[in-house]
Each structure stands twice: as structure tokens, then as C-alpha cells.
Design an enzyme around this catalytic site. Structure first.
Site, mmCIF file in Angstrom:
data_model
loop_
_atom_site.group_PDB
_atom_site.id
_atom_site.type_symbol
_atom_site.label_atom_id
_atom_site.label_comp_id
_atom_site.label_asym_id
_atom_site.label_seq_id
_atom_site.Cartn_x
_atom_site.Cartn_y
_atom_site.Cartn_z
ATOM 1 N N GLU A 103 -5.614 3.768 -8.101
ATOM 2 C CA GLU A 103 -6.799 4.372 -7.493
ATOM 3 C C GLU A 103 -7.850 4.770 -8.527
ATOM 4 O O GLU A 103 -8.590 3.915 -8.999
ATOM 5 C CB GLU A 103 -6.422 5.562 -6.612
ATOM 6 C CG GLU A 103 -7.593 6.317 -5.996
ATOM 7 C CD GLU A 103 -8.485 5.481 -5.088
ATOM 8 O OE1 GLU A 103 -9.545 5.965 -4.694
ATOM 9 O OE2 GLU A 103 -8.130 4.329 -4.771
ATOM 10 N N SER A 158 -7.858 0.632 2.662
ATOM 11 C CA SER A 158 -8.186 0.109 1.341
ATOM 12 C C SER A 158 -9.320 -0.898 1.454
ATOM 13 O O SER A 158 -9.595 -1.435 2.529
ATOM 14 C CB SER A 158 -6.948 -0.567 0.730
ATOM 15 O OG SER A 158 -7.287 -1.293 -0.428
ATOM 16 N N SER A 159 -9.959 -1.157 0.319
ATOM 17 C CA SER A 159 -10.980 -2.201 0.239
ATOM 18 C C SER A 159 -10.522 -3.414 -0.566
ATOM 19 O O SER A 159 -11.305 -4.327 -0.801
ATOM 20 C CB SER A 159 -12.264 -1.639 -0.384
ATOM 21 O OG SER A 159 -12.832 -0.652 0.433
ATOM 22 N N ASP A 199 -7.892 8.138 -0.690
ATOM 23 C CA ASP A 199 -8.602 7.110 0.077
ATOM 24 C C ASP A 199 -8.655 7.439 1.564
ATOM 25 O O ASP A 199 -9.391 6.805 2.320
ATOM 26 C CB ASP A 199 -7.936 5.740 -0.112
ATOM 27 C CG ASP A 199 -8.503 4.973 -1.288
ATOM 28 O OD1 ASP A 199 -9.446 5.475 -1.925
ATOM 29 O OD2 ASP A 199 -8.004 3.874 -1.583
ATOM 30 N N THR A 244 -9.258 -0.436 -10.432
ATOM 31 C CA THR A 244 -8.164 -1.238 -9.913
ATOM 32 C C THR A 244 -8.089 -2.453 -10.828
ATOM 33 O O THR A 244 -8.855 -2.572 -11.777
ATOM 34 C CB THR A 244 -8.495 -1.605 -8.452
ATOM 35 O OG1 THR A 244 -8.603 -0.394 -7.703
ATOM 36 C CG2 THR A 244 -7.484 -2.486 -7.797
ATOM 37 N N ARG A 303 0.836 -1.199 0.000
ATOM 38 C CA ARG A 303 0.000 0.000 0.000
ATOM 39 C C ARG A 303 0.874 1.254 0.000
ATOM 40 O O ARG A 303 1.931 1.302 0.649
ATOM 41 C CB ARG A 303 -0.888 -0.010 1.242
ATOM 42 C CG ARG A 303 -1.913 1.127 1.332
ATOM 43 C CD ARG A 303 -2.908 1.074 0.224
ATOM 44 N NE ARG A 303 -4.141 1.821 0.545
ATOM 45 C CZ ARG A 303 -4.994 2.259 -0.363
ATOM 46 N NH1 ARG A 303 -4.742 2.043 -1.653
ATOM 47 N NH2 ARG A 303 -6.095 2.879 -0.006
ATOM 48 N N GLU A 341 -3.722 7.820 -4.636
ATOM 49 C CA GLU A 341 -4.177 6.922 -3.569
ATOM 50 C C GLU A 341 -4.462 7.633 -2.253
ATOM 51 O O GLU A 341 -5.259 7.144 -1.445
ATOM 52 C CB GLU A 341 -3.114 5.844 -3.343
ATOM 53 C CG GLU A 341 -3.681 4.507 -2.952
ATOM 54 C CD GLU A 341 -4.487 3.889 -4.075
ATOM 55 O OE1 GLU A 341 -5.680 3.599 -3.847
ATOM 56 O OE2 GLU A 341 -3.944 3.665 -5.154
ATOM 57 N N GLY A 355 -12.822 -2.365 -8.006
ATOM 58 C CA GLY A 355 -14.144 -1.822 -7.739
ATOM 59 C C GLY A 355 -14.260 -0.935 -6.521
ATOM 60 O O GLY A 355 -15.373 -0.700 -6.041
ATOM 61 N N GLY A 356 -13.131 -0.425 -5.969
ATOM 62 C CA GLY A 356 -13.250 0.418 -4.792
ATOM 63 C C GLY A 356 -13.891 -0.342 -3.648
ATOM 64 O O GLY A 356 -13.607 -1.517 -3.414
#
Length: 595
Positions: free
Chosen positions: A426, A472-473, A448, A406, A108, A445, A493-494
Site C-alpha cells: 500500500e 483496489s485499483s 483503502d 505498489t 487481496r 492496506e 500508482g494507487g
């Protein structure tokens, strides 16, 4: 052990003479998009045919799942550059067939050392998202290059030089522009045009590359060559990093552009101190499976894991289609309520990961689900440290927006090693800034992070901080049964990544839906909001009307997610599966269709 040693020796003998001439996708100028492939020797699934073909070539030449995953990721930086690349970050989950151990790499992005909680606040007000997104201010220290280095060092058999070479060749040779690539450039044309380096690469002659044309990126090819020859020190301590920092601190804005583009404060020292640490995965027991995912700062493993624990007490395979979907949506709502309240970077706060994944806590939340009525609006979180039946704690925290563009790749090899790897820059096109002379886009990023506390008066674990990783997801997931992999998957897909993975998992594991059908099924995503996002095909189904009668409210969205997955079959073969239509369809490949 003997088999692994012999295989490594054979791989080293095979790679040396074959790689320079043949380890590219050149054997198939335009590899087809195929949503399913079954065979022996390993499989690869990604969104792009060229990238998947490169991965299979690596496996065929003796590389293992990690070698192939890095090669595929590097290729996606060429063909899917608006979703991923060395200017971004991600999370990698790995299953080691020799040790039967699941491990993860946290790649990340991190905030600069100068960042504080008011990073995106000016004059007491949050910066508009669109302005924050297209700026140097939103760029975090990229983690993707260090992720490749870490994964290859820990589990790979190929060098970085060998793994990245096919992508360098692809960038130099070029690939055929498809409708998705053209659409992505066109959708970002206004902001791409405001940066000299970005417009020169993606808007030649002032227009997006035409469908069917050949797109080449010689600057990226040269950058890959530099990384191959000099290693990741060229990125984090050398010439590439120097140019990256310059682009963040003084974005290459076109003279005469009227867009306000804020500079960032990322420094060479921020790059030099970056690490991609190994982290213990999340783990929940679901039915007779062990489900492993990514721990914080990703919320994927905790949120999907909590939802699975909530669903554990219900036999979803015996439920009607309506009740199955109702419970899936309600479990998602509850787990997102807890995610938004409790999950952030564990280096900056006490994230109760173990408590969030306890069955005791899940049971205290599951009792809020009624079979006859949906919950309305956002629900309050529970207290995982002191769970009480049907108890809540504090005010609901909304789910902030996350970019949906993503990408995910999934690989399995002949020895049974598996990689699930989600990577991103992102937003579609990231910050919009191509590093001049280097051919790759920088991430956005840091958007987020919460710009300000999501809910006034409620502690927010996801505010910016120096060196902090935004929540993050991303949900790369590996499922074991009796210690061996049976399924691995992930999605872009966030925030919808989590619900997408959860929906495919429950369809496959509980309702025995064939994997490709489970991926292709219409999707809905409930993230602790009054309305549930759903695809048109979902809303057109009979179940949607019945769910509305239970109190569910829906809003339409064109697409949710783009899954890639692999699964082990009882006869020893592997199946690779991808989307049939979303994002133009995915690309599944097997090394040998027959033994």
C-alpha cells in the site's frame, strides 16, 4: 501436450543440479537497468535489475512464467521492500498457452473478523489518515504468500522451495543500494525511527543506507528459508504468523516515541482462515482484441474495461492528438464515477460487474462526451442495471486516496504462458512496522477502505467489514488477439494505475505507438475530479494548452505510474518493456537475444 510434458521433464532434470549453486543473480553483481529487451525463450520486466535477472535465470533453467513470476516477486520483497513483500497482497492474471484460458488469483488482504464499518472512526470522527496508516489498525491479513502457493499449485512446474530460493540467496548476499532505495528510506525515516525493528533494519546507525553500499536482510533470508522448508503453513498457522500477529497487536514502538500508534485486532484465526481464491477475469472486446483484467474487489478490470467500451465507438487512431487525449480523459472521468459508486468486495454486496462491462451501458455514458467541451467537476454515476442514454443516477462519489507505492511484474515464457502480477504493501513503507526478527514490512492496506461514506447519503460499497477485502485499483491486464497473447502490462500508482494502463493500452493498440514510447509518454490521470493530475512533461506539451481551451483543468504531480509490459512480436520473439526514467527506470530482460 507432448511438448509440454517433455519440457516439464527436462525442467525437472535441469533444476535439481543447477539450483543450489547457480539460481541466483550472482552472475551479474550489478545487473543494469534496461527499458527494453527483445528475444526468444521468454522475457521478464520489473522495476528492479536483480529481480528481473532472477526471473530470466528461472526461465533459462526450464521454469515457466508462473515459476519466474513468483521468483521475481520474492526478489522484489528484498530489493523493493517499500512497495511489496510477503507482508502485503496483490492480484495475479495468468494466460495458459495450452488451454488458451485466462485466470486470476485474488491475493487481496482481508480485514480482521472483528472489523466493522467504524474501524477507522473514533468519537464519531474519522481517524486522520497519517495516524491510521502508521498503525497495527491498518494491517490486513497478507495475501502474497498464499498467492504464490496458489499460482504454483495451479500452473507452476517448480516447487515453492525452488522458486523462493534465489530471493533467499539475494537477501543473504545483499544488493547494491541505489538512489531510489535510499530516497524511500529517507522519506520514511521519521516513522521508521519510531519502531525498534524497522529502525534496526533500515536506519543502521540512525541514517538510511548509503547509495552504493551493500544492503543485506538476513532476517528475511531466514524467513524465506522457513517458508521454503515448512511451506505456507509457517506463515498462516506457524511461527512466522505468530510473530506477525504479535507485531500487529502490540507494535514494536521505540521507548520514548511520541507518535500515537494504534494496535490492531488481527488474530491467529484471521490468518488461518485466509484464502487466495481463483476468480473469473473481467473481459471486454476492444477493436479486434480481448482485454482481460482483474474483477472485484479490484476495480481495475471493470473501470479500464468500461472506459475502453466508451472509447470503442471512436476511431482513436484517426483523431488528432488533442482529441485523443480529450476522449481518453473524459472516458476515464465517467468510468471512475461508476467505479466509486458500484465497486466493492462482491462477497459483501451485489457488484454489477457484468452490467458495468456491457457495451449498452458504455454507450449510455459515451453520449455525455462532447468533442468541443470538457465536463466540469465530478459527474454523477450511471445506473448499469437500467442504463438510459446520457442518464445519471444519484450524487457523485469522490475517489478516495490510495497509496501509490505498489509494484508490477510481467513475464512470458517459451511456451507462450504469460503472467501479469501487481503486488503491494500500500503506502511507501506500508504501515512502517517490520515484524521483529522476520525482516519484512507489514501492509497498511485497510486504509483503502472508505473511513466513512465518501458522499453522505450515498451507499458506499467500500466501507470496512469482517473479513472484507478493500477495493483496489490494481489493473494487471492481458490482451489476446485470436486467442493468443499480444500484450500484457500493469503498473503501480494507487488509483492512477487504472488511467496509466488505459493510456498505454490506447497508445499501443489505437495509435500504434511503439511499446517503450507508449510507456515513456507523459501521463495525465482524470479520476472524476475537477482537476486532472498530470506530469510536468505533459503540462509542457502543446496538447495541454489545447485541452485547457476545451475546459480541462490540471494540477501537476511529479510522476504517474511505473509500467512494465511484454508483447509478442510477429516473428515469435517477445519484447519486454519498462520505464525509461520513472522510478529510476525499469529492468527488461530476454532469455536469448537471438535464437
Amino acid at each position: 501436450m507432448l511438448r509440454s510434458t517433455v519440457a516439464s521433464v527436462l525442467a525437472s532434470l535441469l533444476v535439481a543440479p543447477l539450483l543450489p549453486a547457480t539460481a541466483t543473480a550472482s552472475s551479474a553483481a550489478d545487473p543494469p537497468r534496461v527499458p527494453e529487451a527483445v528475444g526468444f525463450g521468454g522475457v521478464v520486466s520489473s522495476v528492479d535489475p536483480d529481480a528481473s535477472q532472477i526471473g530470466v535465470d528461472v526461465l533459462r533453467r526450464g521454469g515457466n512464467a508462473v515459476d519466474a513470476a513468483v521468483a521475481v516477486a520474492a526478489a522484489l520483497g528484498v530489493t523493493d521492500p517499500f512497495s511489496a513483500g510477503i507482508g502485503g497482497g496483490g492480484f495475479l492474471v495468468h494466460y495458459d498457452a495450452r488451454t488458451h484460458r485466462v485466470s486470476t488469483v485474488d491475493g487481496r488482504e482481508t480485514a480482521p473478523a472483528s472489523a466493522d464499518a467504524d474501524l477507522f472512526v473514533e468519537n464519531g470522527r474519522p481517524i486522520p489518515f497519517a495516524e491510521a496508516m502508521t498503525s497495527g489498525l491498518s494491517v490486513g491479513v497478507p495475501g502474497t504468500p498464499r498467492t504464490w502457493q496458489q499460482a504454483l499449485r495451479q500452473w507452476g512446474t517448480w516447487s515453492l522451495d525452488q522458486a523462493v530460493r534465489p530471493a533467499e540467496d539475494l537477501a543473504r548476499r545483499g544488493f547494491t543500494v541505489d538512489a531510489t532505495f535510499h530516497r524511500q528510506v529517507a522519506a520514511n525515516a521519521d516513522r521508521f525511527a519510531d519502531f525498534t525493528s524497522t529502525s534496526a533494519l533500515y536506519l543502521p546507525g540512525g541514517a538510511p543506507p548509503a547509495v552504493g553500499s551493500t544492503f543485506r536482510n538476513p532476517d528475511l533470508a531466514d524467513t524465506y528459508r522457513r517458508l521454503r522448508r515448512d511451506g505456507m503453513s509457517a506463515f498462516y498457522r506457524g511461527e512466522v504468523g505468530r510473530d506477525l500477529v504479535a507485531a500487529v497487536r502490540q507494535p514494536p514502538v521505540r521507548p520514548g516515541a511520541t507518535r500515537e500508534v494504534r494496535s490492531g485486532d488481527l488474530t491467529a484465526a484471521d490468518l488461518a482462515r485466509y484464502e487466495a481464491p481463483l476468480r473469473e477475469p473481467t473481459r471486454v472486446r476492444y477493436r479486434d482484441h480481448d482485454v482481460f483484467g482483474m474483477a472485484p474487489p479490484s476495480s481495475g478490470g471493470t473501470t479500464a474495461g468500461e472506459a475502453l467500451n466508451i472509447l470503442e465507438a471512436t476511431d482513436l487512431g484517426a483523431e488528432t492528438p488533442v482529441q485523443y487525449l480529450h476522449r481518453f480523459l473524459e472516458a476515464s472521468r465517467l468510468s471512475f464515477a461508476d467505479r466509486n459508486r458500484w465497486v466493492g468486495d462482491p462477497a459483501f454486496g451485489d457488484v454489477p460487474t457484468g452490467e458495468l462491462l456491457s457495451q449498452r451501458f458504455a454507450d449510455s455514458r459515451a453520449c455525455l462526451i462532447s468533442p468541443t467541451a470538457a465536463m466540469t467537476g465530478a459527474v454523477a454515476p450511471g445506473d448499469p442495471r437500467e442504463p438510459t442514454p446520457c442518464g445519471t443516477s444519484g450524487e457523485p462519489a469522490a475517489t478516495p486516496y490510495e497509496g501509490t507505492d505498489t509494484t508490477h511484474l510481467t513475464v512470458a515464457d517459451r511456451w507462450g504462458n504469460v503472467v501479469a502480477y501487481t503486488l503491494t504493501i500500500e503506502q511507501e513503507g506500508g504501515s512502517g512496522i517490520v515484524v521483529p526478527g522476520r525482516g519484512f514490512l507489514l501492509n497498511n492496506e485497510l486504509t483503502d477502505f472508505s473511513f466513512t461514506p465518501v458522499t453522505p447519503g450515498v451507499p458506499d460499497p467500500n466501507l470496512p467489514g469482517p473479513g472484507k477485502r478493500p477495493r483496489s485499483s490494481m489493473t494487471p491486464t492481458i490482451v489476446l488477439q485470436h486467442g493468443k497473447p499480444v500484450l500484457a502490462l500493469g503498473s503501480p500508482g494507487g488509483a492512477t494505475i487504472i488511467t496509466t494502463v488505459l493510456q498505454v493500452l490506447t497508445r499501443r493498440l489505437d495509435r500504434d505507438t511503439p511499446l517503450v514510447e507508449a510507456i515513456a509518454a507523459p501521463r495525465a490521470s482524470q479520476r472524476n475530479a475537477a482537476d486532472t493530475q498530470a506530469e510536468p512533461a505533459f503540462l509542457a506539451g502543446a496538447e495541454a494548452a489545447a485541452l485547457r481551451a476545451l475546459g480541462h483543468r490540471f494540477t501537476s504531480t511529479a510522476e504517474i505510474g511505473a509500467v512494465t509490459a511484454v508483447e509478442r512480436l510477429p516473428d515469435g520473439r517477445w519484447r519486454a518493456a519498462a520505464e525509461t526514467t520513472r522510478r529510476g527506470g525499469g529492468a527488461a530482460r530476454a532469455v536469448w537475444p537471438t535464437r
